[in-house]
Design an enzyme around this catalytic site. Structure first.
Site, short mmCIF file in Angstrom:
data_model
loop_
_atom_site.label_atom_id
_atom_site.label_comp_id
_atom_site.label_asym_id
_atom_site.label_seq_id
_atom_site.Cartn_x
_atom_site.Cartn_y
_atom_site.Cartn_z
N CYS A 141 -11.20 3.38 0.25
CA CYS A 141 -9.76 3.57 0.43
C CYS A 141 -9.38 2.81 1.69
O CYS A 141 -10.09 2.89 2.70
CB CYS A 141 -9.44 5.06 0.59
SG CYS A 141 -7.77 5.40 1.17
N THR A 142 -8.27 2.06 1.63
CA THR A 142 -7.94 1.18 2.76
C THR A 142 -7.49 1.94 4.02
O THR A 142 -7.40 1.34 5.08
CB THR A 142 -6.85 0.17 2.34
OG1 THR A 142 -5.73 0.89 1.81
CG2 THR A 142 -7.38 -0.79 1.31
N HIS A 143 -7.20 3.21 3.88
CA HIS A 143 -6.89 3.99 5.08
C HIS A 143 -8.14 4.26 5.94
O HIS A 143 -8.03 4.43 7.15
CB HIS A 143 -6.28 5.35 4.70
CG HIS A 143 -4.83 5.29 4.33
ND1 HIS A 143 -4.38 4.75 3.15
CD2 HIS A 143 -3.72 5.71 5.00
CE1 HIS A 143 -3.05 4.84 3.09
NE2 HIS A 143 -2.63 5.43 4.20
N THR A 148 -6.44 2.79 -4.95
CA THR A 148 -5.84 3.69 -5.94
C THR A 148 -4.82 2.96 -6.79
O THR A 148 -4.79 3.09 -8.02
CB THR A 148 -5.17 4.88 -5.21
OG1 THR A 148 -6.06 5.36 -4.19
CG2 THR A 148 -4.85 6.01 -6.16
N GLU A 159 -2.19 8.54 8.26
CA GLU A 159 -0.75 8.25 8.31
C GLU A 159 -0.12 8.78 9.59
O GLU A 159 0.77 8.18 10.16
CB GLU A 159 -0.03 8.89 7.11
CG GLU A 159 -0.23 8.16 5.80
CD GLU A 159 0.43 6.78 5.78
OE1 GLU A 159 1.57 6.65 6.21
OE2 GLU A 159 -0.24 5.84 5.32
N ASP A 186 0.87 -1.19 0.00
CA ASP A 186 0.00 0.00 0.00
C ASP A 186 0.90 1.23 0.00
O ASP A 186 2.11 1.13 0.20
CB ASP A 186 -0.90 0.01 1.25
CG ASP A 186 -1.81 1.23 1.32
OD1 ASP A 186 -2.43 1.58 0.29
OD2 ASP A 186 -1.87 1.89 2.37
N SER A 187 0.28 2.40 -0.18
CA SER A 187 1.04 3.64 -0.12
C SER A 187 1.51 3.96 1.30
O SER A 187 2.39 4.80 1.48
CB SER A 187 0.17 4.79 -0.62
OG SER A 187 -0.98 4.90 0.21
N CYS A 234 -4.70 -1.49 -1.78
CA CYS A 234 -4.86 -0.07 -2.04
C CYS A 234 -5.78 0.07 -3.26
O CYS A 234 -5.47 -0.48 -4.33
CB CYS A 234 -3.49 0.53 -2.34
SG CYS A 234 -3.53 2.25 -2.86
#
Ligand code: DGL
Length: 281
Positions: A184-186, A76, A152, A11-12, A74
């Site tokens: 979105c996984t966040h 995106t 984050e 993931d990012s 992710c």
């Protein structure tokens, strides 16, 4: 024959950890290698071409490190890169996309909100998803700049995050949505806050558990499952600040998902593509 090799998850940043914990809950014997491209987060504001170039290098790193399957945790990055990765890499690859189909099954009034990054909402993959599953529903999309960065930082319930999240929920609620997709996984890390801000009648849909089940199906089909007798190992890599990832893991992931965090750096070589190297983080 059991296969002890790890599953790679990318993931990012910390978002994919919301998927990692679902994989671990379903398949606690599977070892996991996680890569957070936190030196380049958020992906949501980057071009598809940039994301593809990062994913090429990060997934190559995981494959060279011996993973048996990949989860692009992710939305995106899935929209930007998964078709190309599937062409290039000879192992099972599970991606993820906003849960439009499951939402169709639970919405009562047919008005469904999607919270996601700009990159996901603008992608051809998302347009195709709507065409396929959203017939008869009204889909209200909402990009959420700044939300990934708040997660984050581990700021899951600060006054600034509450304000930001409210500003993204208000337009959806004004349209009368009864179901909200976390695209979105966040965002699953914001679920406790979302539940507090939303009326209990509004359903929240997250895809992490479905992705874990899909991975399980792929591992079973390919005969790649780990043995329950060998203890699972978890290993983390980040291109960002290692301390930030360590803190997040301690704070939001269970004891069984604690593991070493190592650093990566990615740079552009003159006249060549991106190159990845180990680094102190
Ligand atoms: N967690 C990612 C997603 O599911 C990307 C967020 C970002 O880096 O913008 O879309």
């Amino acid at each position: 024959m059991a296969d002890p090799r790890p599953v790679g998850v990318v993931d990012s940043g910390v978002g994919g950890l919301s998927v990692l914990r679902e994989i671990h809950a379903l398949m606690p014997s599977e070892s996991l290698t996680y890569v957070a491209d936190a030196g380049f987060v958020p992906y949501g504001d980057r071009s598809a071409e940039e994301i593809r170039a990062r994913l090429d290098v990060l997934t190559r790193f995981l494959v060279d490190g011996g993973v048996k399957a990949l989860v692009v945790a992710c939305n995106t990055a899935t929209a930007a890169a998964v078709p190309r990765l599937r062409e290039r890499l000879p192992l099972p690859i599970v991606g993820m996309e906003p849960a439009v189909k499951p939402a169709a099954a639970v919405t009562q009034n047919g008005v469904v909100g999607v919270l996601a990054t700009q990159g996901t909402l603008a992608s051809g993959r998302f347009a195709a998803l709507l065409q396929r599953y959203a017939e008869g529903m009204r889909i209200v999309t909402q990009p959420c700049p700044g939300l990934v960065t708040a997660v984050e930082r581990g700021e899951l319930d600060t006054p600034a995050t509450v304000r930001l999240l409210r500003s993204y929920l208000d337009p959806l609620l004004a349209q009368g949505v009864d179901t909200i997709i976390l695209g979105c996984t966040h965002y699953p890390f914001l679920r406790p806050l979302l539940e507090r801000l939303l009326d209990p009648g509004v359903r929240i849909i997250d895809t992490g558990a479905a992705v874990a089940r899909q991975l399980q199906r792929r591992l079973v089909e390919a005969g790649l499952q780990a043995s329950a007798e060998v203890p699972a190992r978890v290993h983390y890599w980040t291109s960002g600040d290692g301390e930030v990832l360590r803190r997040f893991l301690r704070q939001y992931l269970p004891e069984t998902l604690q593991g070493p965090v190592e650093g990566l750096s990615m740079g552009q070589e003159q006249g060549a593509g991106l190159r990845l190297a180990r680094a102190e983080r």
